[in-house]
Scaffold this motif. Structure first.
Motif, PDB file in Angstrom:
ATOM      1  N   GLU A  44      20.460  11.785  14.181  1.00  0.00           N
ATOM      2  CA  GLU A  44      21.566  11.000  14.745  1.00  0.00           C
ATOM      3  C   GLU A  44      22.824  11.095  13.865  1.00  0.00           C
ATOM      4  OE1 GLU A  44      20.463   6.911  14.965  1.00  0.00           O
ATOM      5  OE2 GLU A  44      22.418   6.363  15.813  1.00  0.00           O
ATOM      6  N   VAL A  45      22.655  10.846  12.551  1.00  0.00           N
ATOM      7  CA  VAL A  45      23.827  10.880  11.651  1.00  0.00           C
ATOM      8  C   VAL A  45      24.320  12.320  11.483  1.00  0.00           C
ATOM      9  CG1 VAL A  45      24.672  10.317   9.336  1.00  0.00           C
ATOM     10  CG2 VAL A  45      23.013   8.814  10.445  1.00  0.00           C
ATOM     11  N   ARG A  46      23.366  13.232  11.356  1.00  0.00           N
ATOM     12  CA  ARG A  46      23.684  14.661  11.236  1.00  0.00           C
ATOM     13  C   ARG A  46      24.567  15.107  12.418  1.00  0.00           C
ATOM     14  NH1 ARG A  46      21.885  19.662  11.910  1.00  0.00           N
ATOM     15  NH2 ARG A  46      21.356  20.721   9.973  1.00  0.00           N
ATOM     16  N   ASN A  47      24.129  14.732  13.641  1.00  0.00           N
ATOM     17  CA  ASN A  47      24.867  15.130  14.847  1.00  0.00           C
ATOM     18  C   ASN A  47      26.219  14.440  14.925  1.00  0.00           C
ATOM     19  OD1 ASN A  47      22.815  16.808  15.573  1.00  0.00           O
ATOM     20  ND2 ASN A  47      21.814  15.314  16.919  1.00  0.00           N
ATOM     21  N   SER A  76      31.453  21.823   9.635  1.00  0.00           N
ATOM     22  CA  SER A  76      30.902  21.400   8.339  1.00  0.00           C
ATOM     23  C   SER A  76      29.656  22.215   8.017  1.00  0.00           C
ATOM     24  CB  SER A  76      30.479  19.934   8.387  1.00  0.00           C
ATOM     25  OG  SER A  76      31.550  19.129   8.743  1.00  0.00           O
ATOM     26  N   LEU A  77      29.575  22.687   6.795  1.00  0.00           N
ATOM     27  CA  LEU A  77      28.392  23.475   6.387  1.00  0.00           C
ATOM     28  C   LEU A  77      27.366  22.617   5.665  1.00  0.00           C
ATOM     29  CD1 LEU A  77      29.906  26.866   5.189  1.00  0.00           C
ATOM     30  CD2 LEU A  77      29.083  26.189   7.453  1.00  0.00           C
ATOM     31  N   CYS A  78      27.826  21.564   4.978  1.00  0.00           N
ATOM     32  CA  CYS A  78      26.858  20.718   4.265  1.00  0.00           C
ATOM     33  C   CYS A  78      27.427  19.310   4.100  1.00  0.00           C
ATOM     34  CB  CYS A  78      26.492  21.320   2.900  1.00  0.00           C
ATOM     35  SG  CYS A  78      27.822  21.371   1.702  1.00  0.00           S
ATOM     36  N   CYS A  79      26.522  18.363   3.819  1.00  0.00           N
ATOM     37  CA  CYS A  79      26.972  16.991   3.578  1.00  0.00           C
ATOM     38  C   CYS A  79      26.481  16.528   2.215  1.00  0.00           C
ATOM     39  CB  CYS A  79      26.473  16.044   4.659  1.00  0.00           C
ATOM     40  SG  CYS A  79      24.690  15.964   4.822  1.00  0.00           S
ATOM     41  N   SER A 138      19.488  21.153  -0.977  1.00  0.00           N
ATOM     42  CA  SER A 138      18.197  20.580  -1.371  1.00  0.00           C
ATOM     43  C   SER A 138      17.380  20.136  -0.162  1.00  0.00           C
ATOM     44  CB  SER A 138      18.428  19.365  -2.273  1.00  0.00           C
ATOM     45  OG  SER A 138      19.243  18.416  -1.609  1.00  0.00           O
ATOM     46  N   ASP A 139      18.030  20.065   1.013  1.00  0.00           N
ATOM     47  CA  ASP A 139      17.369  19.568   2.222  1.00  0.00           C
ATOM     48  C   ASP A 139      18.261  19.901   3.406  1.00  0.00           C
ATOM     49  OD1 ASP A 139      19.069  17.005   2.951  1.00  0.00           O
ATOM     50  OD2 ASP A 139      18.879  17.048   0.779  1.00  0.00           O
ATOM     51  N   SER A 140      17.804  19.527   4.595  1.00  0.00           N
ATOM     52  CA  SER A 140      18.586  19.835   5.795  1.00  0.00           C
ATOM     53  C   SER A 140      19.155  18.590   6.471  1.00  0.00           C
ATOM     54  CB  SER A 140      17.734  20.639   6.784  1.00  0.00           C
ATOM     55  OG  SER A 140      17.427  21.888   6.210  1.00  0.00           O
ATOM     56  N   ALA A 141      19.325  17.515   5.710  1.00  0.00           N
ATOM     57  CA  ALA A 141      19.967  16.292   6.215  1.00  0.00           C
ATOM     58  C   ALA A 141      19.354  15.849   7.546  1.00  0.00           C
ATOM     59  CB  ALA A 141      21.480  16.519   6.352  1.00  0.00           C
ATOM     60  N   ASP A 142      18.035  15.942   7.649  1.00  0.00           N
ATOM     61  CA  ASP A 142      17.339  15.559   8.883  1.00  0.00           C
ATOM     62  C   ASP A 142      16.152  14.645   8.542  1.00  0.00           C
ATOM     63  OD1 ASP A 142      15.584  17.238   7.642  1.00  0.00           O
ATOM     64  OD2 ASP A 142      15.723  18.847   9.127  1.00  0.00           O
ATOM     65  N   GLY A 143      15.238  14.500   9.465  1.00  0.00           N
ATOM     66  CA  GLY A 143      14.100  13.616   9.248  1.00  0.00           C
ATOM     67  C   GLY A 143      13.206  14.013   8.083  1.00  0.00           C
TER      68      GLY A 143
END
Ligand code: ADE
Length: 239
Positions: A165-168, A177-180, A205-210
């Protein structure tokens, strides 16, 4: 002595390798921030651990600029991957930074708008082109094909992103955006306020997902060291 380069990371894992490589090391405390000065691969350097988030990053950057007068500031560390095909371990060099969590609601100003005290404003804060190009070339050299290196937008906000949800939401507001992460644009904004050149270098370090809360502790150290090694090579190239 020529002006130093400044390197800022948020967490211990993001600066410890670089601090260990500093020669003729001295340290000075300003508030809760410790600034390590010395030479990194022959280049005068000041390194600080800001702490996590935009306020820590902004205060650390302002004091670094006012007290140590760095010629460039590099923000190094880890981030969550947002761009298509970007995976854990890949490296992003900023073309620019945005603050995805600056919102004005009913006032109607565009999301991410930064209003400066001299009445100018911007949304996308460009990193120094020459500095980022140098970083990208060095990152590719260090990679030797082991990991991908991309240039693009780094999206910053005071939030560890760990849901679709936040990623989207970030990607719908800033599709390129390439990264957060949680500091880059705050450092950029202070550098823009003081006309200091900057760039941001982040290893995923991660894919900003679940899965982010599992991946982050697993890959934090490897990814933080990867970015730090590139920063050390950058210092060498400037010596
Ligand atoms: N830094 C590393 N991973 C991150 C994420 N998923 N969100 C925000 N900052 C990060």
């Amino acid at each position: 002595m020529s002006r130093p380069i400044g390197i800022i990371g948020a967490m211990e894992s993001e600066v410890e390798l670089l601090v260990s490589l500093l020669e003729n090391k001295e340290c000075r405390k300003i508030g809760k921030h410790t600034y390590f000065t010395g030479t990194l691969s022959g280049t005068p350097t000041v390194i600080a651990r800001a702490g996590v988030g935009k306020v820590n990053a902004a205060v650390c950057t302002a004091a670094m600029i006012l007290e140590f007068a760095p010629e460039y500031i590099l923000n190094t560390g880890v981030a969550g991957a947002l761009g298509k095909g970007i995976t854990v371990g890949d490296v992003i060099v900023a073309d620019s930074c945005v603050e995805y969590d600056l919102e004005y609601g009913a006032l109607g100003d565009a999301r991410g708008s930064i209003f400066y005290p001299d009445s100018t404003s911007e949304i996308v804060m460009p990193a120094d082109e020459e500095f980022s190009a140098r970083l990208e070339a060095i990152a590719n050299e260090v990679s030797g094909g082991e990991f991908a290196v991309k240039r693009g937008i780094v999206a910053t906000g005071d939030r560890f992103v760990s849901s679709a949800e936040v990623r989207n939401d970030i990607l719908s507001a800033f599709p390129d955006s390439l990264c957060c992460e949680m500091e880059g644009a705050a450092i950029a904004q202070v550098c823009r306020l003081y006309s200091v050149k900057f760039s941001v270098l982040r290893s995923m370090s991660d894919s900003a997902d679940g899965e982010a809360e599992m991946d982050f502790p697993t890959f934090e150290k490897l990814s933080a060291d990867r970015a730090a090694k590139i920063a050390a090579s950058l210092a060498k190239s400037l010596s």
